[in-house]
Design an enzyme around this catalytic site. Structure first.
Site, PDB file in Angstrom:
ATOM      1  N   HIS A  73     -20.146   8.714  -1.566  1.00  0.00           N
ATOM      2  CA  HIS A  73     -20.202   7.607  -1.036  1.00  0.00           C
ATOM      3  C   HIS A  73     -22.339   6.727  -0.988  1.00  0.00           C
ATOM      4  O   HIS A  73     -23.012   8.305  -0.870  1.00  0.00           O
ATOM      5  CB  HIS A  73     -20.258   7.851   0.354  1.00  0.00           C
ATOM      6  CG  HIS A  73     -20.632   6.053   1.206  1.00  0.00           C
ATOM      7  ND1 HIS A  73     -19.402   5.759   1.897  1.00  0.00           N
ATOM      8  CD2 HIS A  73     -21.902   6.311   2.195  1.00  0.00           C
ATOM      9  CE1 HIS A  73     -20.123   4.373   2.318  1.00  0.00           C
ATOM     10  NE2 HIS A  73     -21.571   4.745   2.357  1.00  0.00           N
ATOM     11  N   LEU A 120      -9.368   2.030   1.415  1.00  0.00           N
ATOM     12  CA  LEU A 120      -9.143   3.337   2.292  1.00  0.00           C
ATOM     13  C   LEU A 120      -7.760   3.814   1.980  1.00  0.00           C
ATOM     14  O   LEU A 120      -6.523   3.025   1.590  1.00  0.00           O
ATOM     15  CB  LEU A 120      -9.136   2.396   3.725  1.00  0.00           C
ATOM     16  CG  LEU A 120      -9.051   3.290   4.988  1.00  0.00           C
ATOM     17  CD1 LEU A 120     -10.560   3.378   4.552  1.00  0.00           C
ATOM     18  CD2 LEU A 120      -9.384   2.696   6.025  1.00  0.00           C
ATOM     19  N   ASN A 169     -14.229  12.154  -1.705  1.00  0.00           N
ATOM     20  CA  ASN A 169     -15.247  10.424  -2.087  1.00  0.00           C
ATOM     21  C   ASN A 169     -16.754  11.019  -1.607  1.00  0.00           C
ATOM     22  O   ASN A 169     -17.927  11.568  -1.703  1.00  0.00           O
ATOM     23  CB  ASN A 169     -14.451   9.621  -0.790  1.00  0.00           C
ATOM     24  CG  ASN A 169     -15.726   8.400  -0.536  1.00  0.00           C
ATOM     25  OD1 ASN A 169     -15.301   7.916  -1.553  1.00  0.00           O
ATOM     26  ND2 ASN A 169     -15.875   7.761   0.777  1.00  0.00           N
ATOM     27  N   LYS A 182       0.882  -0.897   0.111  1.00  0.00           N
ATOM     28  CA  LYS A 182       0.271   0.099  -0.105  1.00  0.00           C
ATOM     29  C   LYS A 182       0.463   1.341  -0.102  1.00  0.00           C
ATOM     30  O   LYS A 182       0.311   2.299  -0.499  1.00  0.00           O
ATOM     31  CB  LYS A 182      -0.590  -0.143   1.125  1.00  0.00           C
ATOM     32  CG  LYS A 182      -1.876   1.583   0.881  1.00  0.00           C
ATOM     33  CD  LYS A 182      -3.108   0.739   2.008  1.00  0.00           C
ATOM     34  CE  LYS A 182      -3.636   2.550   2.330  1.00  0.00           C
ATOM     35  NZ  LYS A 182      -5.201   1.596   3.013  1.00  0.00           N
TER      36      LYS A 182
HETATM   37  C1  GRF Z   1     -20.898   4.813  -6.134  1.00  0.00           C
HETATM   38  O1  GRF Z   1     -22.006   4.162  -6.252  1.00  0.00           O
HETATM   39  C2  GRF Z   1     -20.167   5.126  -4.983  1.00  0.00           C
HETATM   40  O2  GRF Z   1     -20.856   6.183  -4.044  1.00  0.00           O
HETATM   41  C3  GRF Z   1     -19.533   4.085  -4.257  1.00  0.00           C
HETATM   42  O3  GRF Z   1     -18.865   2.836  -5.389  1.00  0.00           O
HETATM   43  C4  GRF Z   1     -20.104   3.464  -6.794  1.00  0.00           C
HETATM   44  C5  GRF Z   1     -19.078   3.364  -7.385  1.00  0.00           C
HETATM   45  O4  GRF Z   1     -20.282   3.453  -8.948  1.00  0.00           O
HETATM   46  N1  GRF Z   1     -18.348   4.249  -3.298  1.00  0.00           N
HETATM   47  P1  GRF Z   1     -19.658   3.860  -9.951  1.00  0.00           P
HETATM   48  O5  GRF Z   1     -18.179   2.984 -10.468  1.00  0.00           O
HETATM   49  O6  GRF Z   1     -19.278   4.919 -10.280  1.00  0.00           O
HETATM   50  O7  GRF Z   1     -20.450   3.530 -11.570  1.00  0.00           O
END
Ligand code: GRF
Length: 198
Positions: free
Chosen positions: A112, A95, A110, A68
Site C-alpha cells: 500500500h 477487496l 498487500n 466475487k
Molecule cells: C502501488 O503503488 C501499490 O502500492 C498500490 O498500487 C500500485 C501498483 O503499482 N496498491 P504497479 O501496478 O505495481 O506499478
C-alpha cells in the site's frame, strides 16, 4: 522443499509484479518463486507482461467469473493447482473476500502506498499530497477482512518535497516499493519454509 511458490495479484500497470518476476530471473528472489499471476483486469499490462514471461495467468473480470465468490473459488483452485503458499497483492484493486481469506488466512500480504494506518483506501498518494504533510511512505501488511487493515510487516518512509506533483511523488513511492516488497517477500517465504521444514 527448495522454493516457495507465490501468486502475484495485480490489476493495472504491474511494475511491482514485473520487478518480482525480473528479480527471480536474476536469482535475487530466493526462496520465492513467482508461480502464477492473477488479475481481475484481463487487458491490463501486468497480465500482458506475465504472459510474455511465460508465467501461468488467471485473469477474468468478476462479472465474467459469475461474481466475487465464484471468482475467488476459481482463483483458489488455480492457486492450489500451482501449490501456491503465499499470495502477494501488488496493485490489486479489489477487496479480498471470505473465500480467498479462508483458504489463505495469514498467507496474504498487500502493498500500500502510504504509511498505514494513515491514508487507507484509494489514491493514498493524492491523500498525502492534499494533507500538506512532509512525509508519506509505503507499507506491506498482512491482509485481513478490513480495508488496508491487517498487521504491518514493514514500512519505508518517503519524503514529500514542496515541489512534488502526483507524478514525481508516485515515482519515488514506486522506487521505495520496488525495494521493500521483494525484501518482505523473501523474508516471509523464508519464514514459511522454516515453519514447514520443522
Ligand atoms: C502501488 O503503488 C501499490 O502500492 C498500490 O498500487 C500500485 C501498483 O503499482 N496498491 P504497479 O501496478 O505495481 O506499478
Amino acid at each position: 522443499m527448495d522454493k516457495v511458490s507465490i501468486a502475484v495479484f495485480a490489476s493495472g500497470t504491474g511494475s511491482n509484479a514485473r520487478h518480482l518476476i525480473e528479480l527471480e530471473r536474476a536469482n535475487a528472489l530466493h526462496p520465492a518463486h513467482v508461480a502464477v499471476l492473477v488479475s481481475d483486469q484481463p487487458q491490463c499490462q501486468a497480465v500482458a507482461f506475465a504472459r510474455l514471461a511465460n508465467i501461468p495467468v488467471w485473469a477474468k473480470k468478476h462479472k465474467e467469473a459469475g461474481g466475487k465468490e465464484a471468482f475467488e473459488r476459481a482463483v483458489v483452485s488455480f492457486l492450489q493447482e500451482h501449490d501456491v503458499r503465499l499470495v502477494v497483492l501488488a496493485g490489486y484493486m479489489r477487496l479480498v473476500g471470505s473465500v480467498l481469506l479462508d483458504a489463505y488466512e495469514g498467507r496474504i500480504i498487500n502493498l500500500h502506498p502510504s504509511l498505514l494506518p494513515t491514508f487507507k483506501g484509494l489514491d493514498a498518494i493524492g491523500q498525502a499530497l492534499d494533507a500538506g504533510i512532509q512525509q508519506t511512505g509505503v507499507t506491506v501488511h498482512y491482509v485481513t477482512a478490513g480495508l488496508d487493515d491487517g498487521p504491518v510487516i514493514a514500512q519505508t518512509p518517503v519524503a514529500i518535497k514542496p515541489t512534488d506533483t502526483k507524478e514525481t511523488l508516485s515515482a519515488r513511492i514506486h522506487e521505495a516499493e520496488h525495494e521493500l516488497l521483494p525484501e518482505v517477500v523473501r523474508t516471509v517465504c523464508l519464514l514459511l519454509k522454516e515453519n514447514e521444514d520443522k
